[in-house]
Design a protein around this motif. Sequence first.
Motif, PDB file in Angstrom:
ATOM      1  N   ALA A  13     -20.274  29.466 -61.243  1.00 40.55           N
ATOM      2  CA  ALA A  13     -21.441  29.330 -61.719  1.00 40.55           C
ATOM      3  C   ALA A  13     -22.220  28.409 -60.641  1.00 40.55           C
ATOM      4  CB  ALA A  13     -21.176  28.703 -63.074  1.00 40.55           C
ATOM      5  N   GLY A  14     -23.399  28.360 -60.526  1.00 38.59           N
ATOM      6  CA  GLY A  14     -24.167  27.723 -59.654  1.00 38.59           C
ATOM      7  C   GLY A  14     -24.043  28.386 -58.152  1.00 38.59           C
ATOM      8  N   GLY A  15     -23.402  29.210 -57.892  1.00 32.07           N
ATOM      9  CA  GLY A  15     -23.300  29.950 -56.605  1.00 32.07           C
ATOM     10  C   GLY A  15     -24.167  31.154 -56.278  1.00 32.07           C
ATOM     11  N   SER A  16     -24.317  31.576 -55.223  1.00 35.53           N
ATOM     12  CA  SER A  16     -24.935  32.619 -54.953  1.00 35.53           C
ATOM     13  C   SER A  16     -24.366  34.040 -54.282  1.00 35.53           C
ATOM     14  CB  SER A  16     -26.026  31.957 -53.669  1.00 35.53           C
ATOM     15  OG  SER A  16     -26.749  31.126 -54.057  1.00 35.53           O
ATOM     16  N   LEU A  17     -25.128  34.981 -54.306  1.00 35.11           N
ATOM     17  CA  LEU A  17     -24.396  36.190 -53.937  1.00 35.11           C
ATOM     18  C   LEU A  17     -25.485  37.118 -53.685  1.00 35.11           C
ATOM     19  CD1 LEU A  17     -21.651  37.113 -53.961  1.00 35.11           C
ATOM     20  CD2 LEU A  17     -22.199  38.301 -56.183  1.00 35.11           C
ATOM     21  N   ARG A  18     -25.234  38.161 -52.566  1.00 36.43           N
ATOM     22  CA  ARG A  18     -26.764  38.782 -52.317  1.00 36.43           C
ATOM     23  C   ARG A  18     -26.059  40.484 -52.366  1.00 36.43           C
ATOM     24  NH1 ARG A  18     -29.593  39.889 -46.442  1.00 36.43           N
ATOM     25  NH2 ARG A  18     -27.572  40.995 -45.992  1.00 36.43           N
ATOM     26  N   LEU A  19     -26.678  41.079 -53.035  1.00 40.17           N
ATOM     27  CA  LEU A  19     -26.454  42.506 -53.305  1.00 40.17           C
ATOM     28  C   LEU A  19     -27.208  43.456 -52.233  1.00 40.17           C
ATOM     29  CD1 LEU A  19     -26.282  42.835 -57.298  1.00 40.17           C
ATOM     30  CD2 LEU A  19     -24.442  42.133 -55.666  1.00 40.17           C
ATOM     31  N   SER A  20     -26.594  44.502 -51.953  1.00 39.17           N
ATOM     32  CA  SER A  20     -27.296  45.233 -51.079  1.00 39.17           C
ATOM     33  C   SER A  20     -27.240  46.958 -51.611  1.00 39.17           C
ATOM     34  CB  SER A  20     -26.724  45.477 -49.644  1.00 39.17           C
ATOM     35  OG  SER A  20     -26.835  44.269 -48.955  1.00 39.17           O
ATOM     36  N   CYS A  21     -28.398  47.516 -51.357  1.00 38.88           N
ATOM     37  CA  CYS A  21     -28.595  48.922 -51.621  1.00 38.88           C
ATOM     38  C   CYS A  21     -29.100  49.698 -50.489  1.00 38.88           C
ATOM     39  CB  CYS A  21     -29.316  48.947 -52.935  1.00 38.88           C
ATOM     40  SG  CYS A  21     -29.619  50.673 -53.715  1.00 38.88           S
ATOM     41  N   ALA A  22     -28.311  50.637 -49.859  1.00 39.53           N
ATOM     42  CA  ALA A  22     -28.675  51.358 -48.718  1.00 39.53           C
ATOM     43  C   ALA A  22     -29.246  52.782 -49.253  1.00 39.53           C
ATOM     44  CB  ALA A  22     -27.471  51.311 -47.860  1.00 39.53           C
ATOM     45  N   ALA A  23     -30.262  53.238 -48.847  1.00 35.33           N
ATOM     46  CA  ALA A  23     -30.849  54.462 -49.398  1.00 35.33           C
ATOM     47  C   ALA A  23     -30.641  55.554 -48.260  1.00 35.33           C
ATOM     48  CB  ALA A  23     -32.342  54.233 -49.672  1.00 35.33           C
ATOM     49  N   SER A  24     -30.055  56.752 -48.541  1.00 30.96           N
ATOM     50  CA  SER A  24     -30.011  57.671 -47.470  1.00 30.96           C
ATOM     51  C   SER A  24     -31.500  58.383 -47.508  1.00 30.96           C
ATOM     52  CB  SER A  24     -28.843  58.496 -47.862  1.00 30.96           C
ATOM     53  OG  SER A  24     -29.056  59.227 -48.751  1.00 30.96           O
ATOM     54  N   VAL A  25     -32.490  58.061 -46.983  1.00 30.06           N
ATOM     55  CA  VAL A  25     -33.870  58.795 -47.083  1.00 30.06           C
ATOM     56  C   VAL A  25     -34.102  59.127 -45.647  1.00 30.06           C
ATOM     57  CG1 VAL A  25     -34.400  57.944 -49.305  1.00 30.06           C
ATOM     58  CG2 VAL A  25     -34.928  56.377 -47.332  1.00 30.06           C
ATOM     59  N   SER A  26     -35.118  59.749 -45.157  1.00 25.56           N
ATOM     60  CA  SER A  26     -35.467  60.016 -43.974  1.00 25.56           C
ATOM     61  C   SER A  26     -36.660  58.987 -43.308  1.00 25.56           C
ATOM     62  CB  SER A  26     -36.124  61.399 -43.936  1.00 25.56           C
ATOM     63  OG  SER A  26     -36.990  61.575 -44.788  1.00 25.56           O
ATOM     64  N   THR A  27     -37.271  58.656 -44.512  1.00 21.23           N
ATOM     65  CA  THR A  27     -38.438  57.487 -44.289  1.00 21.23           C
ATOM     66  C   THR A  27     -38.104  56.523 -45.407  1.00 21.23           C
ATOM     67  OG1 THR A  27     -40.109  58.723 -45.158  1.00 21.23           O
ATOM     68  CG2 THR A  27     -39.717  59.001 -42.899  1.00 21.23           C
ATOM     69  N   PHE A  28     -38.425  55.296 -45.044  1.00 22.85           N
ATOM     70  CA  PHE A  28     -38.551  54.394 -46.177  1.00 22.85           C
ATOM     71  C   PHE A  28     -40.073  53.919 -46.594  1.00 22.85           C
ATOM     72  CE2 PHE A  28     -35.787  52.011 -48.941  1.00 22.85           C
ATOM     73  CZ  PHE A  28     -35.867  50.897 -48.689  1.00 22.85           C
ATOM     74  N   GLU A  29     -40.613  55.081 -47.144  1.00 22.83           N
ATOM     75  CA  GLU A  29     -41.904  54.921 -47.571  1.00 22.83           C
ATOM     76  C   GLU A  29     -42.252  55.418 -48.908  1.00 22.83           C
ATOM     77  OE1 GLU A  29     -43.775  55.051 -42.954  1.00 22.83           O
ATOM     78  OE2 GLU A  29     -44.289  56.756 -44.366  1.00 22.83           O
ATOM     79  N   ASP A  30     -43.261  55.070 -49.358  1.00 25.23           N
ATOM     80  CA  ASP A  30     -43.522  55.443 -50.685  1.00 25.23           C
ATOM     81  C   ASP A  30     -42.378  55.472 -51.752  1.00 25.23           C
ATOM     82  OD1 ASP A  30     -45.770  57.940 -49.208  1.00 25.23           O
ATOM     83  OD2 ASP A  30     -46.371  55.932 -49.745  1.00 25.23           O
ATOM     84  N   TYR A  31     -42.066  54.500 -52.174  1.00 22.50           N
ATOM     85  CA  TYR A  31     -40.780  54.147 -53.098  1.00 22.50           C
ATOM     86  C   TYR A  31     -41.101  53.167 -54.227  1.00 22.50           C
ATOM     87  CZ  TYR A  31     -39.996  50.240 -50.036  1.00 22.50           C
ATOM     88  OH  TYR A  31     -40.115  49.034 -49.394  1.00 22.50           O
ATOM     89  N   ALA A  32     -40.164  53.467 -55.221  1.00 19.51           N
ATOM     90  CA  ALA A  32     -39.968  52.248 -55.963  1.00 19.51           C
ATOM     91  C   ALA A  32     -38.761  52.087 -56.144  1.00 19.51           C
ATOM     92  CB  ALA A  32     -40.478  52.508 -57.412  1.00 19.51           C
TER      93      ALA A  32
END
Length: 125
Positions: A13-32
Amino acid sequence: VQLVQSGGDIVQAGGSLRLSCAASVSTFEDYAIGWFRQVPGKERETVSCINSEGPTTYYADSVKGRFTISTDKAKRTVFLQMSTLKSDDTAVYYCAFRLYGGSNCLHKKNEYDYWGQGTQVTVSS
């Protein structure tokens, strides 16, 4: 579209963490992209979301001021930086993706088409 998550861990508790999510898409545009979390016996709840237009972001009240969502277009990756973690943040976290060109951030789970495999975050007190 495949979403590959990483970064879940056990943290005090009180600590930090970073989650990542890599998407297999041809372009990283027009997304939610959204981050959700779920504990056993409860509904999957929205944590945060971001879209490509703006970008626009959203945070649940429970994480506002502690979590930050961001993207790396070149790596086609979305991050969830979590700080000042609490035991209530313990859950399986999921990222979700939808091709989307609108100006609003989508923060309902039924608005997304693709989901990551989930990653466990455990905050020990």
